[in-house]
Write a protein that holds these residues in place. Sequence first.
Motif, mmCIF file in Angstrom:
data_model
loop_
_atom_site.group_PDB
_atom_site.id
_atom_site.type_symbol
_atom_site.label_atom_id
_atom_site.label_comp_id
_atom_site.label_asym_id
_atom_site.label_seq_id
_atom_site.Cartn_x
_atom_site.Cartn_y
_atom_site.Cartn_z
ATOM 1 N N HIS A 23 0.827 -1.202 0.000
ATOM 2 C CA HIS A 23 0.000 0.000 0.000
ATOM 3 C C HIS A 23 0.864 1.256 0.000
ATOM 4 C CE1 HIS A 23 -3.539 -2.423 0.548
ATOM 5 N NE2 HIS A 23 -4.304 -1.357 0.674
ATOM 6 N N VAL A 24 1.944 1.220 0.775
ATOM 7 C CA VAL A 24 2.830 2.381 0.823
ATOM 8 C C VAL A 24 3.536 2.568 -0.515
ATOM 9 C CG1 VAL A 24 4.916 3.331 1.887
ATOM 10 C CG2 VAL A 24 3.181 2.211 3.315
ATOM 11 N N ALA A 25 4.039 1.468 -1.081
ATOM 12 C CA ALA A 25 4.780 1.544 -2.340
ATOM 13 C C ALA A 25 3.919 2.065 -3.473
ATOM 14 C CB ALA A 25 5.347 0.171 -2.691
ATOM 15 N N HIS A 26 2.650 1.677 -3.505
ATOM 16 C CA HIS A 26 1.752 2.071 -4.592
ATOM 17 C C HIS A 26 0.887 3.277 -4.238
ATOM 18 C CE1 HIS A 26 2.662 -1.381 -7.146
ATOM 19 N NE2 HIS A 26 2.617 -2.132 -6.072
ATOM 20 N N LYS A 27 1.143 3.871 -3.057
ATOM 21 C CA LYS A 27 0.387 5.047 -2.609
ATOM 22 C C LYS A 27 -1.116 4.778 -2.599
ATOM 23 C CE LYS A 27 3.901 8.310 -4.184
ATOM 24 N NZ LYS A 27 4.195 9.514 -5.008
ATOM 25 N N ILE A 28 -1.486 3.612 -2.077
ATOM 26 C CA ILE A 28 -2.893 3.248 -1.943
ATOM 27 C C ILE A 28 -3.404 3.841 -0.635
ATOM 28 C CG2 ILE A 28 -4.506 1.328 -1.665
ATOM 29 C CD1 ILE A 28 -2.619 -0.340 -3.382
ATOM 30 N N PRO A 29 -4.562 4.477 -0.638
ATOM 31 C CA PRO A 29 -5.075 5.081 0.596
ATOM 32 C C PRO A 29 -5.330 4.025 1.668
ATOM 33 C CG PRO A 29 -6.747 5.067 -1.122
ATOM 34 C CD PRO A 29 -5.463 4.688 -1.778
ATOM 35 N N PRO A 30 -5.175 4.390 2.929
ATOM 36 C CA PRO A 30 -5.397 3.427 4.018
ATOM 37 C C PRO A 30 -6.869 3.067 4.148
ATOM 38 C CG PRO A 30 -5.081 5.636 4.893
ATOM 39 C CD PRO A 30 -4.810 5.732 3.425
ATOM 40 N N GLY A 31 -7.120 2.013 4.879
ATOM 41 C CA GLY A 31 -8.494 1.600 5.128
ATOM 42 C C GLY A 31 -8.931 0.461 4.222
ATOM 43 N N ASP A 32 -10.193 0.075 4.415
ATOM 44 C CA ASP A 32 -10.738 -1.064 3.682
ATOM 45 C C ASP A 32 -11.986 -0.673 2.905
ATOM 46 O OD1 ASP A 32 -10.511 -3.778 2.995
ATOM 47 O OD2 ASP A 32 -12.063 -4.337 4.448
ATOM 48 N N GLY A 33 -12.091 0.625 2.573
ATOM 49 C CA GLY A 33 -13.253 1.086 1.834
ATOM 50 C C GLY A 33 -13.191 0.691 0.375
ATOM 51 N N PRO A 34 -14.276 0.927 -0.362
ATOM 52 C CA PRO A 34 -14.324 0.536 -1.780
ATOM 53 C C PRO A 34 -13.220 1.164 -2.626
ATOM 54 C CG PRO A 34 -16.515 1.061 -0.981
ATOM 55 C CD PRO A 34 -15.576 1.460 0.099
ATOM 56 N N TYR A 35 -12.906 2.443 -2.377
ATOM 57 C CA TYR A 35 -11.878 3.086 -3.201
ATOM 58 C C TYR A 35 -10.512 2.469 -2.939
ATOM 59 C CZ TYR A 35 -8.900 6.603 -5.360
ATOM 60 O OH TYR A 35 -7.961 7.227 -6.133
ATOM 61 N N ALA A 36 -10.176 2.216 -1.677
ATOM 62 C CA ALA A 36 -8.896 1.581 -1.350
ATOM 63 C C ALA A 36 -8.802 0.196 -1.977
ATOM 64 C CB ALA A 36 -8.717 1.505 0.161
ATOM 65 N N ARG A 37 -9.900 -0.544 -1.951
ATOM 66 C CA ARG A 37 -9.910 -1.875 -2.556
ATOM 67 C C ARG A 37 -9.731 -1.781 -4.077
ATOM 68 N NH1 ARG A 37 -14.098 -5.865 0.579
ATOM 69 N NH2 ARG A 37 -13.536 -5.271 2.709
#
Length: 300
Positions: A23-37
């Motif tokens: 997640h850090v490497a790809h700059k994925i937002p934290p959490g388990d919401g639909p956008y993060a998924r």
Amino acid sequence: MDQLVVGVLARPSSPAGVATAAHVAHKIPPGDGPYARAKHYQLVEKDLDASIAWFWKAINSGDKVDSALKDMAVVMKQRGYLTEAIDAIKSLRHLRPKQSQDSLDNILLDLYKASGRTMEEIELLKQKLRKIYLGEAFHGKTTKRARSHGRKIHVSVQQETSRVLGNLAWAYMQQGNFMAAEVVYRKAQMIDPDANKACNLALCLIEQRRLADAEAVLADVLARHDQSQHGDKIVAKVEELMARINGGVEGRGGGGGDDEMVELLDEVVRQWAAPYRKSNRRLPVFEEITPVCREQMAAC
């Protein structure tokens, strides 16, 4: 598909530390919401269809709608769902704030170009020109911040106008309307000269069988050319076009007609001039555009 995606995410195969690192490497937002998924499937799993499904869920649930619509359209383009991406932007763009509409327009232009919908591309480019010169694109300022190859840069109103005009001229070329393309390329060159657009202008002249004019444009390109900026690409392009001129290859004619050009000049130039009359900051080039372009039309 939603149940399948949820099931996969509910049973992660990687340790928590590995997932966090990804997640850090790809700059994925934290959490388990639909956008993060959605971003996880797009960037980590490389499962684009699953990411599209989750982007839809993010939009429907109000989770980062601003980013979800743009990202979904980009992924749909990657998958070749061009018509679906266009329809999605048109039907959902009202959910994004006004300041985010320009980035959606840029994606739409790419989709129109990729799908060969040239008429819609031309109309949207004309709309962008109107916005620039009504002060809507730059919010009354003379520059705006933008991204280029991952870097933040400042773009002037002249540079942006020349860029949009270049894209408009290229779209006219795809229609075979080389007279219109020539006029628009000349406008772009008057505002912010560029070697690539000059070569395309020469090509428009070749297609209209005006070989001497094309040769003069190319000679000027070589005289002004900065190899440190463009390498040998411009020189190669000039040589290719000169070979076509020397070979006496006939063009396809101008295309279009005077009515089209008069409408383009009168409408767009009038829109450009409006805000500068009020502020007394009208750029000198606007005073010159109409007579110069009409001279070019008369010479055809």
